[in-house]
Design an enzyme around this catalytic site. Structure first.
Site, PDB file in Angstrom:
ATOM      1  N   ARG A 102       0.822  -1.212   0.000  1.00 51.59           N
ATOM      2  CA  ARG A 102       0.000   0.000   0.000  1.00 51.59           C
ATOM      3  C   ARG A 102       0.859   1.267   0.000  1.00 51.59           C
ATOM      4  NH1 ARG A 102      -1.800   2.252   4.511  1.00 51.59           N
ATOM      5  NH2 ARG A 102      -2.005   0.254   5.571  1.00 51.59           N
ATOM      6  N   LYS A 161      -5.318   4.496 -20.297  1.00 50.36           N
ATOM      7  CA  LYS A 161      -5.430   4.915 -21.690  1.00 50.36           C
ATOM      8  C   LYS A 161      -4.057   4.796 -22.376  1.00 50.36           C
ATOM      9  CE  LYS A 161      -9.424   5.830 -19.931  1.00 50.36           C
ATOM     10  NZ  LYS A 161      -9.772   7.133 -19.402  1.00 50.36           N
ATOM     11  N   TYR A 206     -13.326  15.561 -17.708  1.00 56.58           N
ATOM     12  CA  TYR A 206     -13.649  14.139 -17.742  1.00 56.58           C
ATOM     13  C   TYR A 206     -14.822  13.867 -16.780  1.00 56.58           C
ATOM     14  CZ  TYR A 206     -13.275   9.171 -16.876  1.00 56.58           C
ATOM     15  OH  TYR A 206     -13.571   7.847 -16.729  1.00 56.58           O
ATOM     16  N   ASP A 261      -4.607  17.251 -16.152  1.00 53.42           N
ATOM     17  CA  ASP A 261      -4.814  15.873 -16.598  1.00 53.42           C
ATOM     18  C   ASP A 261      -4.253  15.784 -18.018  1.00 53.42           C
ATOM     19  OD1 ASP A 261      -5.873  13.533 -17.713  1.00 53.42           O
ATOM     20  OD2 ASP A 261      -7.710  13.637 -16.512  1.00 53.42           O
TER      21      ASP A 261
HETATM   22  C1  LIG Z   1     -10.397   7.638 -18.281  1.00 53.85           C
HETATM   23  C2  LIG Z   1     -10.007   8.991 -17.828  1.00 53.85           C
HETATM   24  C3  LIG Z   1      -9.887   9.285 -16.463  1.00 53.85           C
HETATM   25  C4  LIG Z   1     -10.205   8.274 -15.386  1.00 53.85           C
HETATM   26  O1  LIG Z   1      -9.270   7.239 -15.387  1.00 53.85           O
HETATM   27  P1  LIG Z   1      -9.561   5.770 -14.816  1.00 53.85           P
HETATM   28  O2  LIG Z   1      -8.256   5.071 -15.069  1.00 53.85           O
HETATM   29  O3  LIG Z   1     -10.714   5.202 -15.562  1.00 53.85           O
HETATM   30  O4  LIG Z   1      -9.860   5.917 -13.358  1.00 53.85           O
HETATM   31  C5  LIG Z   1      -9.473  10.554 -16.108  1.00 53.85           C
HETATM   32  N1  LIG Z   1      -9.215  11.499 -17.034  1.00 53.85           N
HETATM   33  C6  LIG Z   1      -9.321  11.264 -18.345  1.00 53.85           C
HETATM   34  C7  LIG Z   1      -9.036  12.354 -19.321  1.00 53.85           C
HETATM   35  C8  LIG Z   1      -9.725  10.005 -18.793  1.00 53.85           C
HETATM   36  O5  LIG Z   1      -9.858   9.778 -20.100  1.00 53.85           O
END
Ligand SMILES: *Cc1c(COP(=O)(O)O)cnc(C)c1O
Length: 399
Positions: free
Chosen positions: A54, A217, A108, A192
């Site tokens: 953790r 992604k 998002y 992000d």
């Molecule tokens: C998918 C996504 C998230 C969330 O990510 P997870 O791995 O599904 O928790 C956050 N920001 C963007 C731009 C995303 O495409």
């Protein structure tokens, strides 16, 4: 003692080699999966030095974190169990009860829901701001720029939170302006960078404080894990890690193994995504069945000038309007190579209708206001053969 400091000059080399332990553990060329929850006690002087999964300090974590830091031009990185774990923990580390966040107008969906549904219970409020057209060149007299951002500012504002490319309209805003604004007003700036990736854009280099990613992604790039990451100065990332010790969003070693494996091809994958994304966008923009394409790599797109200044590529993410929901449905039924599924950034091309997926929870009026109409198709262009892909799109769009 094993150190994880290895780094080279270029990103393409660093995604393969940075952070690899020296000496290599048992001589292993590839980082093994350290599937052990706990480790022998040593001379730990503080709780967070105890080696336990953790705490994100297994060899599986340390290699990956060192590599992620190098490729985002950061001092330190933290790998997390999901993108949302990275985002929620990073936000909660820097904003608390009675405090306020400035957020980009479209975010998002998960991040937006966190701000709407959960953050208020922690006493955190937010105000949306528009990132486009900061110089008023659109006849707006700067109403969307720093003047408007200043108006949204409160004495209790602590954080400004934006995205490098937004979903599903692929907007790119005045990110340099945002980083400078944050500095000027002593705010922590968080971005992000999921859609752009460090191959195309490294926000810390233009003054952002923290980068967050959904590694689900492009970073992992194979649609087979959920993971996330936070990158920034050692001090700020450590603050996020201290909170994560209690909120618990740490990544599993097996996910770390797959993440590190996927990351090795990030540079060559993004080259392909960039090239095919632009080619598909250009093809669609010239097709009579398509009304409009959203892609920051297209001249004339609202984000083109900013993307050209800051990015070296514009990824495989685009969206386009087909005029009616019937035409959109028909396209989804007729394409053969793209998979009709949510998420993005994997090898396979994906298509989805945002009005029926990510924005299904909103009313048709709200969606219309955001230009997320029923005929909008979002595409994550994969790494398949480009000509075969274009042929398939063309056939699906023809009568
Ligand atoms: C998918 C996504 C998230 C969330 O990510 P997870 O791995 O599904 O928790 C956050 N920001 C963007 C731009 C995303 O495409």
């Amino acid at each position: 003692m094993t150190v994880y400091k290895e780094r080279f000059k270029t990103l393409a080399t660093n995604v393969v080699h940075a952070g690899i332990p020296n000496p290599r553990i048992q001589g292993a060329v590839v980082s093994p999966i350290f599937q052990s929850a706990n480790y022998l006690m040593g001379d730990e002087a503080a709780y967070d030095e105890i080696r336990y999964l953790r705490l994100s300090n297994s060899p599986s974590h340390l290699t990956l974190q060192a590599r992620l830091a190098v490729i985002e031009s950061a001092e330190q990185a933290l790998v997390t169990s999901s993108g949302m774990a990275a985002i929620s923990t990073a936000l909660l580390a820097f904003v608390g009860n009675g405090e306020h966040v400035l957020t980009q107008k479209t975010l998002y969906g998960g991040t937006q829901s966190f701000l709407d549904q959960d953050a208020p219970r922690f006493g955190i409020s937010y105000s949306p701001i528009d990132l486009n057209d900061s110089n008023g060149s659109n006849g707006s007299n700067g109403s969307n720029g720093p003047d408007a951002w200043s108006e949204a500012l409160r004495p209790e504002t602590r954080v400004i939170y934006v995205e490098s490319i937004t979903n599903p309209l692929m907007e790119v805003g005045d990110l340099k302006g945002i980083a400078a604004f944050a500095r000027e007003h002593s705010l922590i700036s968080i971005i992000d960078n999921t859609f752009a990736t460090p191959v195309n854009f490294r926000p810390l280099e233009i003054g952002f404080d923290l980068v967050v990613h959904s590694a689900t992604k492009y970073l992992n790039g194979h649609s087979d894990i959920v993971a996330g990451a936070v990158m920034g100065s050692a001090e700020k990332v450590e603050k996020v890690r201290q909170l994560m010790l209690h909120t618990g969003g740490s990544a599993d070693p097996h996910a770390c193994f797959l993440f590190e494996r996927g990351l090795k091809t990030l540079a060559i994958r993004m080259q392909r995504h960039n090239r095919s994304g632009l080619a598909v966008a250009e093809f669609l923009a010239g097709h009579p069945a398509v009304e409009k394409v959203n892609y920051p790599g297209l001249e004339g797109d609202s984000g083109y000038a900013y993307a050209r200044e800051l990015f070296t590529g514009t990824s495989g993410m685009l969206s386009f309007y087909l005029g009616s929901s019937e035409a959109a449905e028909r396209f989804l039924e007729r394409v053969r190579i793209p998979v009709h599924a949510a998420s993005l950034g994997g090898p396979e091309t994906l298509v989805v209708r945002p009005a029926r997926s990510s924005h299904l929870g909103q009313t048709p009026e709200e969606r219309a206001r955001l230009a997320i109409t029923d005929d909008l198709i979002r595409t994550s262009v994969g790494i398949e053969d480009l000509d075969e892909l274009l042929e398939d799109f063309d056939r699906a769009l023809s009568d």
